[in-house]
Write a protein that holds these residues in place. Structure first.
Motif, PDB file in Angstrom:
ATOM      1  N   SER A  30       0.828  -1.205   0.000  1.00 53.91           N
ATOM      2  CA  SER A  30       0.000   0.000   0.000  1.00 53.91           C
ATOM      3  C   SER A  30       0.864   1.257   0.000  1.00 53.91           C
ATOM      4  O   SER A  30       2.076   1.220   0.234  1.00 53.91           O
ATOM      5  N   ALA A  31       0.206   2.386  -0.239  1.00 54.30           N
ATOM      6  CA  ALA A  31       0.913   3.667  -0.352  1.00 54.30           C
ATOM      7  C   ALA A  31       1.619   4.074   0.932  1.00 54.30           C
ATOM      8  O   ALA A  31       2.580   4.851   0.896  1.00 54.30           O
ATOM      9  N   LEU A  32       1.164   3.558   2.070  1.00 53.95           N
ATOM     10  CA  LEU A  32       1.790   3.913   3.348  1.00 53.95           C
ATOM     11  C   LEU A  32       3.298   3.729   3.305  1.00 53.95           C
ATOM     12  O   LEU A  32       4.061   4.569   3.808  1.00 53.95           O
ATOM     13  N   TYR A  33       3.750   2.638   2.691  1.00 53.51           N
ATOM     14  CA  TYR A  33       5.165   2.292   2.723  1.00 53.51           C
ATOM     15  C   TYR A  33       5.973   3.038   1.661  1.00 53.51           C
ATOM     16  O   TYR A  33       7.184   2.863   1.575  1.00 53.51           O
ATOM     17  N   ARG A  34       5.279   3.865   0.882  1.00 54.81           N
ATOM     18  CA  ARG A  34       5.969   4.817   0.015  1.00 54.81           C
ATOM     19  C   ARG A  34       6.034   6.193   0.671  1.00 54.81           C
ATOM     20  O   ARG A  34       6.915   6.997   0.367  1.00 54.81           O
ATOM     21  N   VAL A  35       5.100   6.446   1.571  1.00 59.01           N
ATOM     22  CA  VAL A  35       5.087   7.718   2.297  1.00 59.01           C
ATOM     23  C   VAL A  35       6.118   7.697   3.426  1.00 59.01           C
ATOM     24  O   VAL A  35       6.849   8.665   3.639  1.00 59.01           O
ATOM     25  N   PHE A  36       6.172   6.572   4.156  1.00 62.87           N
ATOM     26  CA  PHE A  36       7.105   6.425   5.272  1.00 62.87           C
ATOM     27  C   PHE A  36       8.075   5.288   4.985  1.00 62.87           C
ATOM     28  O   PHE A  36       7.730   4.309   4.318  1.00 62.87           O
ATOM     29  N   ASN A  37       9.275   5.421   5.536  1.00 64.81           N
ATOM     30  CA  ASN A  37      10.288   4.380   5.367  1.00 64.81           C
ATOM     31  C   ASN A  37      10.327   3.480   6.602  1.00 64.81           C
ATOM     32  O   ASN A  37      10.380   3.965   7.735  1.00 64.81           O
ATOM     33  N   TYR A  38      10.284   2.173   6.366  1.00 64.52           N
ATOM     34  CA  TYR A  38      10.411   1.181   7.430  1.00 64.52           C
ATOM     35  C   TYR A  38      11.565   0.252   7.049  1.00 64.52           C
ATOM     36  O   TYR A  38      11.486  -0.423   6.014  1.00 64.52           O
ATOM     37  N   PRO A  39      12.621   0.201   7.839  1.00 63.56           N
ATOM     38  CA  PRO A  39      13.811  -0.578   7.464  1.00 63.56           C
ATOM     39  C   PRO A  39      13.535  -2.049   7.176  1.00 63.56           C
ATOM     40  O   PRO A  39      14.256  -2.681   6.402  1.00 63.56           O
ATOM     41  N   TRP A  40      12.495  -2.593   7.786  1.00 65.08           N
ATOM     42  CA  TRP A  40      12.197  -4.016   7.637  1.00 65.08           C
ATOM     43  C   TRP A  40      11.248  -4.306   6.461  1.00 65.08           C
ATOM     44  O   TRP A  40      10.915  -5.465   6.201  1.00 65.08           O
TER      45      TRP A  40
END
Length: 225
Positions: free
Chosen positions: A100-110
């Motif tokens: 989803s777009a969430l993971y393009r808005v925020f970065n999560y190392p995992w």
């Protein structure tokens, strides 16, 4: 729609969480366990609501998207939150939310590792996630995603319990970030170099060995930076 629900797997899951706490103690890390963090809905106004709604629709959710009242977190170290994900968190529905777009808005190392694990470990989820309480989930899951298919059948409506679990994982990822926390996910399939060889974290956490506990505690400290 509001809710205060997150899957809580008894037995083995709770044992592993207790071992994570032991590993932090072995490294003399101060922590708080079994934390309930309130969700401030106003933080979701606008873009946050849009991200949740879009992910919910991708899972074929019905009516208004649900929202957690609290984040139930097993371990908090300052502004860091630690969550252990067992096999039931790695399947096609979690893969949908991870895209989803969430993971393009925020970065999560995992994030990249979780995409891979969802693609490669669904078989293990099928072995562990066919119980009624996991496959069908609570009444809310069926209200949101419709009736469950026969356990193991994923070609139709599938598993509403799995879908709710995947959606709640996304809620945790978004809400924790908006609330100012860093969420660290510990997947069962993470490999650590212990004793000169790579070993899975879920297996290591079941070994009551002081040196292993200290090594895991040091690894968690590195994750938290």
């Amino acid at each position: 729609m509001a809710l205060n629900f997150f899957f809580n797997y008894p037995g083995m899951h709770q044992l592993i969480v207790s071992r994570i706490l032991e590993s932090l103690e072995a490294s003399e890390v101060a922590y708080t366990s079994d934390v309930n963090l309130p969700v401030h809905r106003s933080l979701l106004n606008g873009k946050g609501e849009e991200l949740l709604s879009a992910a919910y629709r991708e899972l074929e959710g019905k009516d208004d998207y649900p929202l957690l009242h609290h984040l139930k977190v097993p371990v908090q170290v300052g502004k860091h939150l630690l969550v252990y994900d067992d096999a039931n968190h790695f399947n096609r529905y979690r893969l949908v939310t991870l895209k989803s777009a969430l993971y393009r808005v925020f970065n999560y190392p995992w994030h990249a590792a979780y995409l891979r694990m969802c693609r490669t470990h669904e078989r293990e989820c099928l072995l562990s996630g066919l119980q009624e309480r996991v496959w069908s989930g609570p009444p809310l899951a069926r209200s949101c995603f419709g009736p469950a298919d026969v356990p193991g059948e994923l070609s139709g409506t599938g598993a509403p319990g799995w879908k709710l679990n995947a959606y709640n994982d996304l809620q945790y990822d978004l809400i924790s970030r908006l609330e100012g926390y860093r969420l660290h996910r510990i997947p069962a399939y993470e490999n650590l170099m212990i004793g000169g060889r790579l070993q899975r974290i879920d297996k290591l956490l079941l070994r009551p060995d002081d040196s292993v506990m200290r090594a895991i505690g040091a690894w968690l400290l590195r994750k938290m930076g």
